[in-house]
Write an enzyme that holds these catalytic residues in place. Structure first.
Site, PDB file in Angstrom:
ATOM      1  N   GLU A 109       0.768  -1.497   0.049  1.00  0.00           N
ATOM      2  CA  GLU A 109      -0.004  -0.065  -0.063  1.00  0.00           C
ATOM      3  C   GLU A 109       0.932   1.406   0.089  1.00  0.00           C
ATOM      4  OE1 GLU A 109      -4.184  -1.282   1.997  1.00  0.00           O
ATOM      5  OE2 GLU A 109      -2.619  -0.707   3.439  1.00  0.00           O
ATOM      6  N   CYS A 122       3.251   8.529   1.273  1.00  0.00           N
ATOM      7  CA  CYS A 122       3.739   7.500   2.142  1.00  0.00           C
ATOM      8  C   CYS A 122       4.109   6.302   1.291  1.00  0.00           C
ATOM      9  CB  CYS A 122       2.931   7.126   3.310  1.00  0.00           C
ATOM     10  SG  CYS A 122       3.326   6.000   4.527  1.00  0.00           S
ATOM     11  N   CYS A 129       6.129  -6.940   6.835  1.00  0.00           N
ATOM     12  CA  CYS A 129       7.324  -6.236   7.690  1.00  0.00           C
ATOM     13  C   CYS A 129       7.983  -7.262   8.379  1.00  0.00           C
ATOM     14  CB  CYS A 129       6.631  -5.165   8.570  1.00  0.00           C
ATOM     15  SG  CYS A 129       8.004  -4.185   9.353  1.00  0.00           S
ATOM     16  N   CYS A 133       6.424  -4.936  15.523  1.00  0.00           N
ATOM     17  CA  CYS A 133       6.098  -3.766  16.372  1.00  0.00           C
ATOM     18  C   CYS A 133       4.731  -3.892  16.953  1.00  0.00           C
ATOM     19  CB  CYS A 133       6.385  -2.269  15.717  1.00  0.00           C
ATOM     20  SG  CYS A 133       7.942  -2.055  15.343  1.00  0.00           S
ATOM     21  N   CYS A 136       1.576  -1.894  15.630  1.00  0.00           N
ATOM     22  CA  CYS A 136       1.419  -1.427  14.184  1.00  0.00           C
ATOM     23  C   CYS A 136       0.927  -2.729  13.521  1.00  0.00           C
ATOM     24  CB  CYS A 136       2.924  -1.300  13.597  1.00  0.00           C
ATOM     25  SG  CYS A 136       2.972  -0.982  11.703  1.00  0.00           S
ATOM     26  N   CYS A 358      -1.291   6.171  10.110  1.00  0.00           N
ATOM     27  CA  CYS A 358      -0.042   5.619  10.303  1.00  0.00           C
ATOM     28  C   CYS A 358      -0.202   4.319  11.452  1.00  0.00           C
ATOM     29  CB  CYS A 358       0.637   6.746  11.183  1.00  0.00           C
ATOM     30  SG  CYS A 358       2.308   6.348  12.068  1.00  0.00           S
TER      31      CYS A 358
END
Length: 379
Positions: A109, A122, A129, A133, A136, A358
């Site tokens: 994305e 962004c 990933c 985290c 997230c 975010c």
């Protein structure tokens, strides 16, 4: 895992034998070498660079400064298209999110955030990933693979297509800033990210200044100095905690590169000065990291580093293990940091209604077994 091994395991799979080779993502030197390989003079590379990156042309037939036979020959062997678009959604606040599909079917994305004085894109660096985290959403999706330089640049070109910003304007841009803050850890895909950003910064092409580009890392300490020396872009650090005990839990890479090492890498960052400050990103988690004591510890931690602190209200997703800090707690935290001499803007959540804020990015791509990829590469 070393950066070299990481790259070897998670690079994009090879193209099918009958697929056209994409020119998007080739460096100037590679494009020049390719022209020479097919018997064309070196200046052809500069002509193609102009059409691909300054004018954004996707049809060789419309590259009118090239001879017709040459255009036809290019169209037979090469491609200058974009990633496919699986989903294109626009928020009520104007934020726009694309779920882009690449040649192997994997997806990532990118998000365009329009503001009065700028337009920020962004950009993702990986499918999924590796960092996990805890706050997230992307971190709940396992890493599938790195994105190629062409796939990274392709996100920017897709956004330019969508907002009608070709040829590349010099002023008044709707897409003026790039933040490498999408899916993935950019410094675990450094070679492709660096190659892509050098293309983006080239003054005869997309021409976005390094001062308008920010690379965000969760703290891959050995690569921070290299990025600063070779790219000179702005640096953002996903910090989110002021003690190793807490950061180990919510940003697990801290176990490998603890806070003291990360802060030293920040102090040593090339080009760091009061005009080009490091941004420390700090997501506000209710009753986790948002106390006045945390704010004072943060100020102490970043002492003598030219910096600003972006306070990010936590953006929830279904099943998220945290809550957003109260407005009162965020305001008090910001006040303490500001009074210590650091800008401490509170980021306004954008695109929450389309899961574009975010920490909310996540594709539906799944990780392929390496054995399957190896088998496919053998055929």
């Amino acid at each position: 895992m070393s950066n070299a091994l990481h790259a070897a395991l998670f690079e994009a799979p090879p193209q099918a034998a009958d697929a056209k080779r994409t020119l998007v993502g080739l460096s100037r030197a590679e494009l020049t070498d390719l022209m020479q390989e097919i018997g064309e003079p070196a200046f052809r590379a500069r002509q193609l660079w102009h059409w691909i990156y300054h004018r954004g042309e996707t049809d060789f037939a419309k590259m009118t400064t090239l001879a017709k036979p040459f255009r036809a020959a290019l169209a037979e062997r090469f491609d200058v298209g974009r990633p496919g678009i699986s989903v294109d959604r626009q928020s009520i606040d104007g934020t726009r999110k694309w779920l882009l599909k690449f040649a192997d079917g994997q997806e990532a994305e990118s998000v365009h955030i329009p503001e009065e004085d700028r337009g920020t894109l962004c950009v993702s660096s990986q499918v999924g990933c590796t960092l996990t985290c805890k706050f997230c959403h992307t971190g709940t999706q396992r890493l599938v693979r790195n994105l190629s330089a062409g796939e990274i640049v392709g996100q920017i070109m897709n956004a330019r297509d969508a907002i009608g910003e070709w040829p590349s304007p010099q002023d008044g841009r709707l897409l003026s800033n790039i933040v490498m803050m999408g899916m993935g850890e950019p410094l675990y895909n450094y070679d492709n990210v660096a190659k892509a950003l050098k293309i983006v910064m080239d003054h005869e092409g997309i021409s976005i200044s390094k001062r308008k580009i920010t690379l965000s890392t969760a703290g891959v300490v050995p690569m921070i100095g290299k990025a600063g020396a070779e790219l000179g872009v702005n640096l953002a650090i996903s910090l989110h905690a002021v003690t190793d005990e807490l950061r180990d839990k919510i940003v697990p890479i801290n176990k490998k590169y603890p806070i003291a090492e990360l802060m030293q890498a920040c102090r040593d960052y090339p080009t760091l000065n009061n005009a080009r400050r490091i941004t420390f990103e700090y997501v506000m988690l209710k009753d986790v990291n948002d106390s006045p004591a945390d704010a004072r510890a943060l100020v102490k931690l970043i002492k003598d580093i030219p910096a600003k602190v972006n306070l990010i209200p936590f953006n929830p997703w279904p099943g998220a293990p945290f809550e957003r800090s109260t407005n009162e707690a965020i305001s008090k935290f910001a006040e303490i940091v500001f009074n210590a001499g650091y800008a401490s803007p509170v980021r306004t959540p954008r695109g929450e209604d389309i899961m574009a804020a975010c920490g909310q990015l996540k594709s539906e791509s799944i990780r392929e077994r390496k054995s399957v990829r190896d088998a496919a590469a053998a055929h």
